[in-house]
Design an enzyme around this catalytic site. Sequence first.
Site, PDB file in Angstrom:
ATOM      1  N   HIS A 106     150.984  36.958  42.736  1.00  0.00           N
ATOM      2  CA  HIS A 106     151.833  36.398  43.791  1.00  0.00           C
ATOM      3  C   HIS A 106     151.257  36.699  45.171  1.00  0.00           C
ATOM      4  O   HIS A 106     151.198  35.808  46.035  1.00  0.00           O
ATOM      5  CB  HIS A 106     153.246  36.971  43.679  1.00  0.00           C
ATOM      6  CG  HIS A 106     154.159  36.567  44.796  1.00  0.00           C
ATOM      7  ND1 HIS A 106     154.927  35.430  44.754  1.00  0.00           N
ATOM      8  CD2 HIS A 106     154.417  37.145  45.999  1.00  0.00           C
ATOM      9  CE1 HIS A 106     155.620  35.316  45.874  1.00  0.00           C
ATOM     10  NE2 HIS A 106     155.326  36.355  46.649  1.00  0.00           N
ATOM     11  N   GLU A 107     150.846  37.941  45.394  1.00  0.00           N
ATOM     12  CA  GLU A 107     150.297  38.299  46.705  1.00  0.00           C
ATOM     13  C   GLU A 107     148.986  37.570  46.975  1.00  0.00           C
ATOM     14  O   GLU A 107     148.712  37.171  48.111  1.00  0.00           O
ATOM     15  CB  GLU A 107     150.109  39.818  46.802  1.00  0.00           C
ATOM     16  CG  GLU A 107     151.400  40.617  46.697  1.00  0.00           C
ATOM     17  CD  GLU A 107     152.483  40.142  47.653  1.00  0.00           C
ATOM     18  OE1 GLU A 107     152.152  39.630  48.742  1.00  0.00           O
ATOM     19  OE2 GLU A 107     153.673  40.279  47.314  1.00  0.00           O
ATOM     20  N   HIS A 110     149.493  34.213  48.436  1.00  0.00           N
ATOM     21  CA  HIS A 110     149.601  34.142  49.896  1.00  0.00           C
ATOM     22  C   HIS A 110     148.221  34.056  50.549  1.00  0.00           C
ATOM     23  O   HIS A 110     148.042  33.360  51.560  1.00  0.00           O
ATOM     24  CB  HIS A 110     150.343  35.368  50.431  1.00  0.00           C
ATOM     25  CG  HIS A 110     151.807  35.369  50.128  1.00  0.00           C
ATOM     26  ND1 HIS A 110     152.627  34.299  50.417  1.00  0.00           N
ATOM     27  CD2 HIS A 110     152.607  36.312  49.564  1.00  0.00           C
ATOM     28  CE1 HIS A 110     153.868  34.584  50.050  1.00  0.00           C
ATOM     29  NE2 HIS A 110     153.876  35.789  49.526  1.00  0.00           N
ATOM     30  N   HIS A 114     146.880  31.101  52.961  1.00  0.00           N
ATOM     31  CA  HIS A 114     146.264  31.361  54.264  1.00  0.00           C
ATOM     32  C   HIS A 114     144.928  30.639  54.382  1.00  0.00           C
ATOM     33  O   HIS A 114     144.628  30.011  55.411  1.00  0.00           O
ATOM     34  CB  HIS A 114     146.081  32.868  54.444  1.00  0.00           C
ATOM     35  CG  HIS A 114     145.585  33.258  55.796  1.00  0.00           C
ATOM     36  ND1 HIS A 114     144.780  34.351  56.010  1.00  0.00           N
ATOM     37  CD2 HIS A 114     145.773  32.692  57.020  1.00  0.00           C
ATOM     38  CE1 HIS A 114     144.495  34.451  57.295  1.00  0.00           C
ATOM     39  NE2 HIS A 114     145.082  33.468  57.933  1.00  0.00           N
TER      40      HIS A 114
END
Length: 232
Positions: A106-107, A110, A114
């Site tokens: 999940h991280e 991100h 980006h």
Amino acid sequence: MIGNYYGGEYYSSWILFVLPAMLFASYAQLKISSAFNKYSKVSSGTGYTGAQIARMILDRNGLHDVRVEQVGGKLTDHYDPRTKVVRLSSSIYGGNSIASMSVSAHEVGHAIQHAEGYFPLILRNNIAPIANIGSRLVWLFIFIGFAISPFFIELGIALFLAVVLFQIVTLPVEFNASSRALVQLENGIMERDKIKPAKDVLKAAALTYVAATLVAIGELLRLLALTSRRRD
């Protein structure tokens, strides 16, 4: 008016607008704690740690310049777009459970957002400084507004609108990161029978963001109710 503000109107508005959201937030916290505790004890079957999975997904998406670091605390995992670092808590960084894989992916989702210039993420990052100011200073401006001028009440509400907008924009950012995580995990990393538990972890986490949004909206409605007569 100030006395009335501190009286029954203050508490009745909290019960009406904020308490239901707070109860839902408590439920969401129980869900994520339950899911995390359950699946942190179930092996992912990959043989990799959360840090290794993060590195693997980053590299397969060409994000070789994004670092993976360990950070203290529990559920403190996050991606820092300013330094291009995925930070994972100790249990996620070194763990090989389904929960570790889910949170790690999940991280990294991100980080992929980006790199691709995902608009909701860019918008959230731009709103964040104003939202931070709004969350800290809103009540100060409200108090000053009651004592001096309604202008400060309007200013406080405007700042808190940034907090609400930040929470609303956070929803698609987090949902999309979870979707990206599942795509990556399904792509040769995690066995099919482990995907549903991973979804359960990510869905439980999503509830906490929904709850935070509802709490912010409830607080805004309370502010509007408390200050409506002073602003008239």
